[in-house]
Write an enzyme that holds these catalytic residues in place. Structure first.
Site, PDB file in Angstrom:
ATOM      1  N   CYS A  61       0.864  -1.170   0.000  1.00 32.55           N
ATOM      2  CA  CYS A  61       0.000   0.000   0.000  1.00 32.55           C
ATOM      3  C   CYS A  61       0.910   1.233   0.000  1.00 32.55           C
ATOM      4  O   CYS A  61       1.281   1.721   1.062  1.00 32.55           O
ATOM      5  CB  CYS A  61      -0.821  -0.086   1.288  1.00 32.55           C
ATOM      6  N   CYS A 103      -6.545   5.469  -7.815  1.00 33.57           N
ATOM      7  CA  CYS A 103      -6.224   6.049  -6.509  1.00 33.57           C
ATOM      8  C   CYS A 103      -6.209   7.567  -6.592  1.00 33.57           C
ATOM      9  O   CYS A 103      -5.723   8.143  -7.563  1.00 33.57           O
ATOM     10  CB  CYS A 103      -4.865   5.534  -6.043  1.00 33.57           C
TER      11      CYS A 103
HETATM   12  C1  LIG Z   1      -3.857   4.636   5.406  1.00 33.02           C
HETATM   13  C2  LIG Z   1      -4.546   4.065   4.208  1.00 33.02           C
HETATM   14  C3  LIG Z   1      -5.097   4.919   3.279  1.00 33.02           C
HETATM   15  C4  LIG Z   1      -5.761   4.392   2.156  1.00 33.02           C
HETATM   16  N1  LIG Z   1      -6.261   5.267   1.247  1.00 33.02           N
HETATM   17  C5  LIG Z   1      -6.883   4.768   0.161  1.00 33.02           C
HETATM   18  C6  LIG Z   1      -7.444   5.675  -0.797  1.00 33.02           C
HETATM   19  O1  LIG Z   1      -7.344   6.874  -0.659  1.00 33.02           O
HETATM   20  N2  LIG Z   1      -8.081   5.143  -1.863  1.00 33.02           N
HETATM   21  C7  LIG Z   1      -8.189   3.803  -2.046  1.00 33.02           C
HETATM   22  O2  LIG Z   1      -8.781   3.365  -3.013  1.00 33.02           O
HETATM   23  N3  LIG Z   1      -7.668   2.927  -1.161  1.00 33.02           N
HETATM   24  C8  LIG Z   1      -7.025   3.385  -0.059  1.00 33.02           C
HETATM   25  N4  LIG Z   1      -6.495   2.493   0.838  1.00 33.02           N
HETATM   26  C9  LIG Z   1      -6.569   1.050   0.544  1.00 33.02           C
HETATM   27  C10 LIG Z   1      -7.918   0.380   0.924  1.00 33.02           C
HETATM   28  O3  LIG Z   1      -8.988   1.037   0.260  1.00 33.02           O
HETATM   29  C11 LIG Z   1      -8.167   0.397   2.432  1.00 33.02           C
HETATM   30  O4  LIG Z   1      -7.164  -0.334   3.071  1.00 33.02           O
HETATM   31  C12 LIG Z   1      -9.530  -0.197   2.829  1.00 33.02           C
HETATM   32  O5  LIG Z   1      -9.782   0.137   4.167  1.00 33.02           O
HETATM   33  C13 LIG Z   1      -9.599  -1.700   2.659  1.00 33.02           C
HETATM   34  O6  LIG Z   1     -10.908  -2.125   2.919  1.00 33.02           O
HETATM   35  P1  LIG Z   1     -11.216  -3.561   3.584  1.00 33.02           P
HETATM   36  O7  LIG Z   1     -12.692  -3.638   3.715  1.00 33.02           O
HETATM   37  O8  LIG Z   1     -10.513  -4.612   2.840  1.00 33.02           O
HETATM   38  O9  LIG Z   1     -10.538  -3.490   5.028  1.00 33.02           O
HETATM   39  P2  LIG Z   1     -10.852  -2.498   6.220  1.00 33.02           P
HETATM   40  O10 LIG Z   1     -11.494  -1.253   5.749  1.00 33.02           O
HETATM   41  O11 LIG Z   1      -9.555  -2.384   6.975  1.00 33.02           O
HETATM   42  O12 LIG Z   1     -11.910  -3.281   7.110  1.00 33.02           O
HETATM   43  C14 LIG Z   1     -11.580  -4.448   7.808  1.00 33.02           C
HETATM   44  C15 LIG Z   1     -12.671  -4.730   8.815  1.00 33.02           C
HETATM   45  O13 LIG Z   1     -12.485  -6.039   9.379  1.00 33.02           O
HETATM   46  C16 LIG Z   1     -12.596  -5.961  10.791  1.00 33.02           C
HETATM   47  N5  LIG Z   1     -11.852  -7.104  11.362  1.00 33.02           N
HETATM   48  C17 LIG Z   1     -10.524  -7.323  11.377  1.00 33.02           C
HETATM   49  N6  LIG Z   1     -10.265  -8.495  11.980  1.00 33.02           N
HETATM   50  C18 LIG Z   1     -11.452  -9.028  12.334  1.00 33.02           C
HETATM   51  C19 LIG Z   1     -11.845 -10.225  12.990  1.00 33.02           C
HETATM   52  N7  LIG Z   1     -10.948 -11.138  13.412  1.00 33.02           N
HETATM   53  N8  LIG Z   1     -13.155 -10.439  13.225  1.00 33.02           N
HETATM   54  C20 LIG Z   1     -14.086  -9.537  12.806  1.00 33.02           C
HETATM   55  N9  LIG Z   1     -13.764  -8.396  12.186  1.00 33.02           N
HETATM   56  C21 LIG Z   1     -12.469  -8.147  11.941  1.00 33.02           C
HETATM   57  C22 LIG Z   1     -12.035  -4.592  11.124  1.00 33.02           C
HETATM   58  O14 LIG Z   1     -12.452  -4.175  12.411  1.00 33.02           O
HETATM   59  C23 LIG Z   1     -12.673  -3.767   9.999  1.00 33.02           C
HETATM   60  O15 LIG Z   1     -13.993  -3.446  10.305  1.00 33.02           O
HETATM   61  C24 LIG Z   1      -5.837   2.982   1.968  1.00 33.02           C
HETATM   62  C25 LIG Z   1      -5.265   2.142   2.914  1.00 33.02           C
HETATM   63  C26 LIG Z   1      -4.620   2.660   4.013  1.00 33.02           C
HETATM   64  C27 LIG Z   1      -4.019   1.712   5.022  1.00 33.02           C
END
Ligand SMILES: Cc1cc2nc3c(=O)[nH]c(=O)nc-3n(C[C@H](O)[C@H](O)[C@H](O)COP(=O)(O)OP(=O)(O)OC[C@H]3O[C@@H](n4cnc5c(N)ncnc54)[C@H](O)[C@@H]3O)c2cc1C
Length: 429
Positions: free
Chosen positions: A160, A354
């Site tokens: 990332c 992005c």
């Molecule tokens: C700092 C940062 C900035 C970013 N900015 C962008 C951007 O500007 N544009 C873009 O397109 N992408 C961006 N990304 C990349 C991506 O869009 C994000 O990481 C996004 O949050 C990923 O979504 P997700 O649903 O996979 O995970 P997350 O949004 O991290 O959600 C994970 C969920 O799972 C839950 N969870 C974890 N473990 C467990 C468990 N054992 N049991 C139950 N629940 C659990 C957490 O509490 C959370 O609710 C960014 C990433 C980061 C780290």
């Protein structure tokens, strides 16, 4: 009647819950299980870390939002999944049975891969969660009273990189506003083989444009950087050449550091036999479906995507919002089809879009498909990206608050970018 359980309530999980509720007949039950009781908008974390946003600006309590839509919610982390028996056991002791499981658990932050890294037991900060971003802000406030060198970047194995660049530029802009930039030597340290690689083999002119921006803002950089250890105020970095041989060893002094860690899959998911690759990411087919368990689907950072290319220091491919949005829609379509006894046919688009904020300007890129050569290979810089990102935050939080199921990238972001619909399936074959 089927029970669909969604594990994780982040950027993938919340839209998945709303979209399933709106598409599936009412007799089917939907429950969201998440480790914490709130949703937070991860892309705003860099702004939290410099005090440009407050926690309440980007955090929403989940229970009332889902309740209103007739979706169940349990705030407790999954501790284990019995994939053969179709149940999840939670940290609070209860066991939840499911007919379909949608895994959207995001990343486990693998700080342990570099000794001395991490915001809790180590010496580097992170902006991956709102808690981590707040922790940076607390230290940054003290730092501003007595500034010094700063190191920002991404650890070996990171995937990332957009937020790492974003954060370097945001900090630089914040320090300029405070007239303190001249007191802060800033170094960008990255496992990418060159500036602008972004885990994507570069996108359009990303190399020259980001190099130019770093030079313009007086930010030094080290690429092919294998950070090996962090001590209090000191980062040890092996810089490799393009063949992977040691080129130079650096001992970088710092007063404050933010290094994005490599990601793994969360433990409960990684532990399921045959579900994941060795790093704990869910192995899926082109319909977002587990290759081992046909009633398990996965979307977001938790899915296994191969790196775009081998690099001297390992890097991964980013999983960004547009890709996640289309993964979620594909899952909803495929579960609906399965319930009707039809085959799963929907696929996601594995393309990267992005919007990276740079404090007062920004950079946007579109890589279609993610692996070069590409049909769209586009990288542009301008203040409009900064404004677009603020609008995007507003739209996304509004969507989560209201529970509307508009595809936000299709409806807004592609329009901001002046691009026609990009849905071009490019998932695993
Ligand atoms: C700092 C940062 C900035 C970013 N900015 C962008 C951007 O500007 N544009 C873009 O397109 N992408 C961006 N990304 C990349 C991506 O869009 C994000 O990481 C996004 O949050 C990923 O979504 P997700 O649903 O996979 O995970 P997350 O949004 O991290 O959600 C994970 C969920 O799972 C839950 N969870 C974890 N473990 C467990 C468990 N054992 N049991 C139950 N629940 C659990 C957490 O509490 C959370 O609710 C960014 C990433 C980061 C780290």
């Amino acid at each position: 009647m089927a029970h669909i359980v969604i594990l994780g309530a982040g950027i993938g999980g919340m839209p998945a819950a709303y979209e399933l509720r709106s598409k599936l007949p009412a007799q089917h039950r939907i429950t969201v299980i998440s480790a914490v009781d709130y949703f937070h908008f991860v892309p705003s974390n860099p702004w939290i870390a410099v005090g440009w946003r407050q926690r309440d600006d980007i955090v929403l309590q989940i229970a009332p939002l889902l309740q209103r839509k007739g979706i169940g919610f349990i705030a407790s982390a999954a501790q284990s999944i019995d994939a053969a028996g179709h149940s999840v056991t939670l940290a609070d002791g209860q066991t939840v049975d499911y007919d379909y499981l949608v895994i959207t658990t995001g990343p486990r932050l693998a700080f342990e891969e570099v000794p001395g890294a991490g915001p809790v037991d180590g010496h580097t900060h992170s902006i991956c969660t709102v808690d981590h971003a707040q922790r940076f802000w607390a230290d940054y406030e003290k730092f501003l009273e007595n500034p010094g060198p700063m190191v920002i970047g991404a650890m070996p194995g990171a995937s990332c990189f957009g937020p790492a660049y974003e954060f370097a530029f945001i900090v630089s802009a914040d320090l300029r506003k405070r007239k303190l930039r001249h007191k802060v030597p800033l170094t960008y340290v990255t496992s990418e083989p060159y500036i602008g690689h972004l885990g994507l083999g570069g996108v359009g002119d990303s190399k020259s444009m980001l190099e130019s921006e770093l030079r313009g803002q007086d930010i030094k950089w080290i690429t092919n950087a294998r950070t090996t250890r962090v001590e209090d105020g000191k980062m040890m970095v092996d810089q490799l050449d393009d063949q992977g041989n040691l080129l130079k060893q650096h001992e970088l002094p710092f007063k404050l550091s933010m290094m994005l860690p490599s990601f793994k899959g969360v433990d409960a998911v990684a532990a399921v036999p045959n579900l994941c690759n060795p790093r704990g990411f869910v192995l899926i087919d082109e319909h977002q479906r587990s290759k081992a368990y046909p009633n398990i689907f996965a979307a977001g950072v938790c899915v296994a995507i191969p790196p775009v290319e081998a690099t001297p220091v390992p890097t991964g491919a980013p999983k960004t919002g547009y890709m996640i949005e289309t993964m979620v829609s594909a899952i909803v379509h495929n579960i609906a089809a399965d319930l009707e006894g039809k085959p799963a046919t929907a696929t996601a688009t594995w393309n990267a879009i992005c919007l990276a904020d740079m404090g007062d300007t920004g950079a946007a890129f579109v890589a279609l498909p993610q692996i070069p050569p590409r049909n769209v290979n586009w990288f542009k810089k301008g203040k409009w990206v900064h404004l677009g990102k603020i609008a995007f935050e507003k739209y996304f939080l509004g969507k989560i608050k209201s529970g509307n199921t508009d595809p936000i990238y299709e409806k807004y972001v592609l329009k901001i970018l002046g691009i026609q619909r990009l849905h071009e399936p490019s998932g695993p074959k």
